[in-house]
Design an enzyme around this catalytic site. Structure first.
Site, PDB file in Angstrom:
ATOM      1  N   GLU A  87      97.432  62.698  63.994  1.00 26.01           N
ATOM      2  CA  GLU A  87      98.748  63.167  64.409  1.00 26.01           C
ATOM      3  C   GLU A  87      99.877  62.254  63.928  1.00 26.01           C
ATOM      4  O   GLU A  87     101.015  62.364  64.378  1.00 26.01           O
ATOM      5  CB  GLU A  87      98.785  63.289  65.931  1.00 26.01           C
ATOM      6  CG  GLU A  87      97.792  64.299  66.486  1.00 26.01           C
ATOM      7  CD  GLU A  87      98.214  65.746  66.273  1.00 26.01           C
ATOM      8  OE1 GLU A  87      99.373  66.083  66.577  1.00 26.01           O
ATOM      9  OE2 GLU A  87      97.376  66.546  65.801  1.00 26.01           O
ATOM     10  N   CYS A 138     110.228  62.005  68.550  1.00 24.10           N
ATOM     11  CA  CYS A 138     109.529  63.031  67.766  1.00 24.10           C
ATOM     12  C   CYS A 138     110.274  63.333  66.471  1.00 24.10           C
ATOM     13  O   CYS A 138     109.669  63.688  65.456  1.00 24.10           O
ATOM     14  CB  CYS A 138     109.397  64.323  68.564  1.00 24.10           C
ATOM     15  SG  CYS A 138     108.169  64.272  69.885  1.00 24.10           S
ATOM     16  N   HIS A 167     100.875  63.224  72.987  1.00 26.73           N
ATOM     17  CA  HIS A 167     100.930  62.114  72.034  1.00 26.73           C
ATOM     18  C   HIS A 167     101.279  60.823  72.783  1.00 26.73           C
ATOM     19  O   HIS A 167     101.954  60.864  73.820  1.00 26.73           O
ATOM     20  CB  HIS A 167     101.997  62.342  70.950  1.00 26.73           C
ATOM     21  CG  HIS A 167     101.679  63.437  69.992  1.00 26.73           C
ATOM     22  ND1 HIS A 167     102.610  64.375  69.597  1.00 26.73           N
ATOM     23  CD2 HIS A 167     100.526  63.743  69.350  1.00 26.73           C
ATOM     24  CE1 HIS A 167     102.048  65.212  68.738  1.00 26.73           C
ATOM     25  NE2 HIS A 167     100.794  64.853  68.581  1.00 26.73           N
TER      26      HIS A 167
END
Length: 448
Positions: free
Chosen positions: A175, A372, A251
C-alpha cells in the site's frame, strides 16, 4: 555539507472524483457511498493546500491524475466496440465495475509508491517502487500509470531509480507510503526506514484482523527494502494492531505519523508498542539528537475519534530543528476530544509547535485526509534541481491549474454520470492539456 529537504508531492484530484463506496474497511468511503460529489471543489481544495505549503517555504510538487474511466481495463475484461459502446455495456451489465474503473483514488498519493531517499540507499539514488494496491481492484489498476508519472516527474537516472510494482498477489500486498515513514536527523543523512504491515502472508499462525482485510504484508515491505538497497540495521518493521484495522484503521497513516526525530502515534496503533519503541531506539543509536515518541493515550483520544477526525492522517512538517507544524483536516477542529488534545500538545514539550487546519471535505468524505494526499520525497539540492520543474507548485502553476480546473471540471457528479461518454471526452481533453502544462509527455494510454 549534504543539505536536503523533504518535498511533498500531492495528487491532483481527477475530473471523475465520485463517491461509490469502493473501499471496504474505509469507514468514510462506505458511509458516503452514492452521494453526489463535486470534482471542481475537490481539486481546488487540494490546490489550496499545496499552494499554502509552498507559500510556507516547503517544496511542494503536483502529481497528475489518471485517465478515468479507464477504458483499457474494460477492454481487457471483455467489453468491446467503440469507447461509447463500452461505457454503455459496462453501465448496463456491470455498473459497479464501471464505478471502479472511474475512481479518482490516485489523488491519494500516499499510496502511490514507497520512496527511499539517497541517504539510505546503497547506490545513493532516490528509489521509487509504485504500490500494487492489490487489495482493492479500483486501485490495483493504478501502478503502471503511477510509474509513468513518477518517471516523468523524476526523470534523471543519475539521481532517480524506478522499479516496477511488486507481484500483484495478496502475499505481496503493498500500500506504499501510507504504511511507511522515515526517521532521521537531517533529511540528507542516513535515516531509519519504518515499515508497518498488517499481516504476515506466509505465516498463517501470526496475528491478523478478523473483520477487515490487512492490506499490506510484511513480505512486501521486506521486498521493497531489499530492492531499494537499504541497510538492515537501518530498517524497522512493526505490525499494525489487528483490532484497530477491524475498527476501520485501514492504513498506518490513519493512526500514526512520523517525521525526522518525531513519532506521533496512538496508544493502540501497534500490535506490540513496547517492541516498536525499542526497535526504533536501537536503530536510532546513541546519537546526540533525541527521538521524540509522542504517544496519544486512549483515555484522551479514542480510536473512533482518530478515525472520525483523521487526527493522525496529518502532515508533520519541519520548519527548523525541533520546530514542526502539524497540518490537519477541519474535522479535527470539530471533534472536542481531538481539538483539546491538539491544543495541549502545542504548549507541551514536543517539537510540534503549531497546528494548521485545512478544509478537505471532498477528499475526507471519500476517506482521505492531508497525509493521504501527499507523497514525501527527501531530496538533496542536486536532486531538487533534477526534478521536472513544471511539476513544482508556484504562483504561476497555481493560477494555471485553477484555470484548467474551471475549464474542464464539473461542479456535481453522480454515480450514474460515469456512463456519460461526454465525461470521458472531457476527462481526456483535460488530461491531454495537463500533460502539456506539466511537461509530462505521453503518460496516458489514450495518448499513445
Amino acid at each position: 555539507m549534504n543539505t536536503a529537504t523533504e518535498a511533498n508531492f500531492d495528487g491532483l484530484v481527477g475530473p471523475t472524483h465520485n463517491y461509490s463506496g469502493l473501499s471496504f474497511g474505509n469507514v468514510a468511503s462506505l458511509n458516503n457511498s452514492a452521494r453526489p460529489s463535486n470534482p471542481k471543489a475537490a481539486a481546488k481544495q487540494g490546490l489550496v493546500k499545496m499552494k499554502a505549503l509552498a507559500d510556507m517555504g516547503f517544496v511542494q510538487g503536483v502529481l497528475a491524475p489518471h485517465e478515468r474511466p479507464h477504458i483499457p481495463t474494460l477492454r481487457r475484461l471483455g467489453f468491446s466496440g467503440s469507447d461509447t459502446n463500452i461505457l454503455e455495456q459496462a453501465a448496463k451489465q456491470a455498473p459497479k465495475l464501471l464505478a471502479a474503473v472511474s475512481s479518482a483514488s490516485c489523488m491519494w498519493t500516499a499510496n502511490a509508491a514507497t520512496v527511499s531517499p539517497s541517504g539510505d540507499t546503497s547506490d545513493k539514488r532516490v528509489h521509487f517502487t509504485p504500490a500494487n494496491l492489490v487489495n482493492k481492484f479500483h486501485r490495483s489498476i493504478e501502478h503502471e500509470t503511477t510509474g509513468a508519472i513518477l518517471q516523468a516527474t523524476f526523470k534523471d537516472e543519475k539521481h532517480f531509480a524506478h522499479h516496477p510494482a511488486l507481484p500483484s498477489v495478496d502475499h505481496f500486498g503493498d500500500e506504499g507510503a501510507a504504511n511507511h515513514t522515515r526517521f532521521c536527523h537531517g533529511y540528507g543523512e542516513q535515516g531509519i526506514e519504518f515499515f508497518v504491515y498488517g499481516m504476515e502472508a506466509f505465516n498463517n499462525s501470526a496475528p491478523h484482523p478478523a473483520k477487515f482485510p490487512a492490506r499490506h504484508t510484511l513480505e512486501a515491505s521486506q521486498a521493497v527494502a531489499r530492492r531499494h538497497g537499504l541497510s538492515p540495521e537501518q530498517v524497522v518493521y512493526a505490525q499494525q494492531n489487528p483490532d484497530v484495522i477491524d475498527a476501520g484503521v485501514f492504513h498506518n497513516d490513519v493512526i500514526a505519523v512520523g517525521n525526522r526525530n518525531a513519532h506521533f502515534y496512538h496508544q493502540e496503533a501497534f500490535l506490540d508498542t513496547a517492541k516498536m519503541k525499542q526497535d526504533l531506539l536501537t536503530a536510532w543509536g546513541d546519537r546526540a539528537s533525541k527521538l521524540h515518541l509522542i504517544e496519544v493515550p486512549s483515555n484522551a483520544v479514542s480510536v473512533q475519534d482518530c478515525i472520525q477526525s483523521y487526527l493522525f492522517n496529518s502532515q508533520l512538517l519541519s520548519r527548523d530543528d525541533d520546530d514542526m507544524v502539524l497540518v490537519v483536516p477541519g474535522e479535527c477542529e470539530n471533534n472536542p476530544a481531538v481539538w483539546a488534545y491538539l491544543n495541549s500538545l502545542v504548549v507541551g514539550q514536543s517539537p510540534i509547535n503549531e497546528i494548521k487546519v485545512f478544509d478537505l471535505k471532498q477528499s475526507m468524505s471519500n476517506g482521505g485526509g492531508p497525509a493521504c494526499l501527499r507523497l514525501r520525497v527527501a531530496l538533496t539540492q542536486a536532486e531538487q534541481q533534477a526534478i521536472n520543474p513544471s511539476t513544482l507548485m508556484n504562483n504561476a502553476l497555481f493560477e494555471r491549474l485553477n484555470i484548467w480546473v474551471d475549464k474542464h471540471y464539473r461542479d456535481e457528479l453522480h454515480e450514474k454520470d460515469l456512463a456519460d461518454p461526454q465525461l470521458l471526452i472531457e476527462s481526456r481533453n483535460a488530461l491531454d492539456e495537463l500533460t502539456q502544462i506539466m511537461n509530462l509527455g505521453s503518460v496516458y494510454e489514450f495518448q499513445r
